[in-house]
Write an enzyme that holds these catalytic residues in place. Sequence first.
Site, PDB file in Angstrom:
ATOM      1  N   ILE A 123     -11.734  -4.416  -4.569  1.00 42.12           N
ATOM      2  CA  ILE A 123     -12.044  -2.871  -4.905  1.00 42.12           C
ATOM      3  C   ILE A 123     -10.982  -1.822  -3.414  1.00 42.12           C
ATOM      4  O   ILE A 123     -11.549  -0.047  -4.279  1.00 42.12           O
ATOM      5  CB  ILE A 123     -13.533  -3.180  -3.641  1.00 42.12           C
ATOM      6  CG1 ILE A 123     -12.582  -2.827  -2.356  1.00 42.12           C
ATOM      7  CG2 ILE A 123     -15.034  -3.002  -4.140  1.00 42.12           C
ATOM      8  CD1 ILE A 123     -13.978  -2.749  -0.775  1.00 42.12           C
ATOM      9  N   SER A 127      -0.311  -0.989  -1.024  1.00 39.78           N
ATOM     10  CA  SER A 127       0.893  -1.514  -1.201  1.00 39.78           C
ATOM     11  C   SER A 127       1.409  -3.525  -0.437  1.00 39.78           C
ATOM     12  O   SER A 127       2.020  -3.987  -0.844  1.00 39.78           O
ATOM     13  CB  SER A 127       1.701  -0.635  -0.670  1.00 39.78           C
ATOM     14  OG  SER A 127       1.496  -0.118   0.371  1.00 39.78           O
ATOM     15  N   LEU A 128       0.750  -3.088   0.969  1.00 40.66           N
ATOM     16  CA  LEU A 128       1.095  -3.980   2.097  1.00 40.66           C
ATOM     17  C   LEU A 128      -0.097  -5.419   1.587  1.00 40.66           C
ATOM     18  O   LEU A 128       0.244  -6.413   1.646  1.00 40.66           O
ATOM     19  CB  LEU A 128       1.065  -3.485   2.848  1.00 40.66           C
ATOM     20  CG  LEU A 128       1.995  -2.835   2.993  1.00 40.66           C
ATOM     21  CD1 LEU A 128       2.268  -2.177   4.849  1.00 40.66           C
ATOM     22  CD2 LEU A 128       3.785  -3.385   2.478  1.00 40.66           C
ATOM     23  N   ASP A 279      -3.671   7.441   9.899  1.00 42.32           N
ATOM     24  CA  ASP A 279      -3.577   7.542   8.823  1.00 42.32           C
ATOM     25  C   ASP A 279      -4.560   8.188   7.844  1.00 42.32           C
ATOM     26  O   ASP A 279      -5.536   7.552   7.072  1.00 42.32           O
ATOM     27  CB  ASP A 279      -3.668   6.179   7.944  1.00 42.32           C
ATOM     28  CG  ASP A 279      -2.985   6.235   6.243  1.00 42.32           C
ATOM     29  OD1 ASP A 279      -2.447   7.528   6.357  1.00 42.32           O
ATOM     30  OD2 ASP A 279      -3.126   4.993   5.451  1.00 42.32           O
TER      31      ASP A 279
END
Length: 553
Positions: A123, A127-128, A279
């Site tokens: 979903i 990047s990690l 974040d």
Amino acid sequence: MALFKAYRRFVVVVWQFLPLVWGYLRDRRRFVLFGGKRRVTTEMRVARARRLLDSLLTLGPTFIKLGQLLSTRPDVLPPEYVEVLADLQDRVPPADYEDAKVVLEDELGPVEERFDDFDDEAISGASLGQVYTAKIDGEEVAVKVRRPDIEGLVEADLRVVRWTLPLVARFVGESRAFSLQNLADEFAKTIREEMDYAREAEMLTEIRGNFADDPSVVIPAVYETHSSNRVLTMEYVPGTKISDVEELDRRGIDREGVAETVERAYLQMIIEDGVFHADPHPGNLAVRDDGAVVFYDFGMSGRVDEFVQSKIVDFYVAVANQDIDAILDALIEMGTLSPEADRATMADVMELAIQDARGEDIETYRVQQIVGQVEDTIYEFPLRLPSNLALVLRVATVVEGVCVTLDPDFDFITVATDYLAEEGYREESVRQFAEETADQFQRSAQSAVRIPPKLESALDRVEREDLHVRADLEDSDGVVDRLARRVVLGLAFATSVPTTAFLYVEADLAAAGVMAAFTAAVGVGLYRSFRKRRGTLATPQFTRQNLGQRRED
């Protein structure tokens, strides 16, 4: 093998960034090796920022995270770059499910045995890692799985960043080199922490506990039995993306109330709790139908020590009171502003920033006036960002953007002021001011007793002609040095002209030619010493109206 991989990545990275480096060198010297600076327009910076964005996407996960971090660092990049990189979201497609399944089974065992159901369509692709939905005992959960083999790539890229940093630092000023070093340290620490899902589970659980009694903030619970260093299983809490204002309106949600909830939540995390979600971009915030704000992805989170907390409180109280001197003092004590900064100029900048934060209209001529004051040193601006404050600044800038998206007239300062008053911080500041004033009055009284004898002694020395005064001339801008050079060159030019004429009249052509060359060289040097230095021109970037127009474009 790892070192060879790092060398190979270094070559790839340098090749990607070479056009940008060449452009920067040409900005400093029109023909690289000689010539003056060239004028850099806003359009040129935007074009380069987009090229940088493409390079970061090409280089992959580590550099995408670096770009996201750079988008929150106005002390490192010009505003055009910050604005373009702010649009950088995780555009990396999810890893193949079969690869993710290998990680899952290495950490938890057979997927079919540990989960009632597991949807192999991610979903969210980051990047990690990537996120899947599944079911445990009939409850829907979100399962975050780290990308396979990401550790080796990240470590190679971090080496490349370390090797590249000294080269970049040679071409930037001292203050920007300071920020770059802090950025590199922060980036290495942040990305390693973000890959550790056990740490993320710990931070998530702690922050969730801090908001246990607040129904307006929702943080998913962790399933510890199905989590490890590379897999994190959480309660699945759906909601409307916080930036989807049309859907929020359709559901009848009070957007202004949501914005206030977000700001108050972060004020509590940073000022009171000392641990915070770092974040807050729109992809990590959602809103339930009851108006509660849901927080996702605690991989990037941090802690604030008591000293920084107290200084942040001082800063917010000063902003609430619109006390510019106190704002500058707080920034200096936190290490974000050089003590040698021009306080008058910085006071103007802070006054403008407060007006913009309040949503007040700012006249363009006022912006241009302030930009003119800092134009010559725009890349040596005295703002620095210590590593312990980098995540806090990221939160402040991104949250302000989220709140303004929800409510264009949102008054960040008023909400912060009300919060500080409710929590008693402003009253505490008043008491502290009263105590400091009493201490100053006491010291003044003591000084009033000590000054008369010292003054009498100084007057006695004046009467005896035994008083010496020592003065040190501060010339940080090199004004006296330039003046002295002009005087010497002027005297040399004034004497060399008649000398050349005399030698020419006396028919000593060889000596006259040498003297004429010397005179011309001195004349060129004298002319160049009087030329006005041109800094890189900047276009006003401060107005909320311009920001809104650029977003619409």
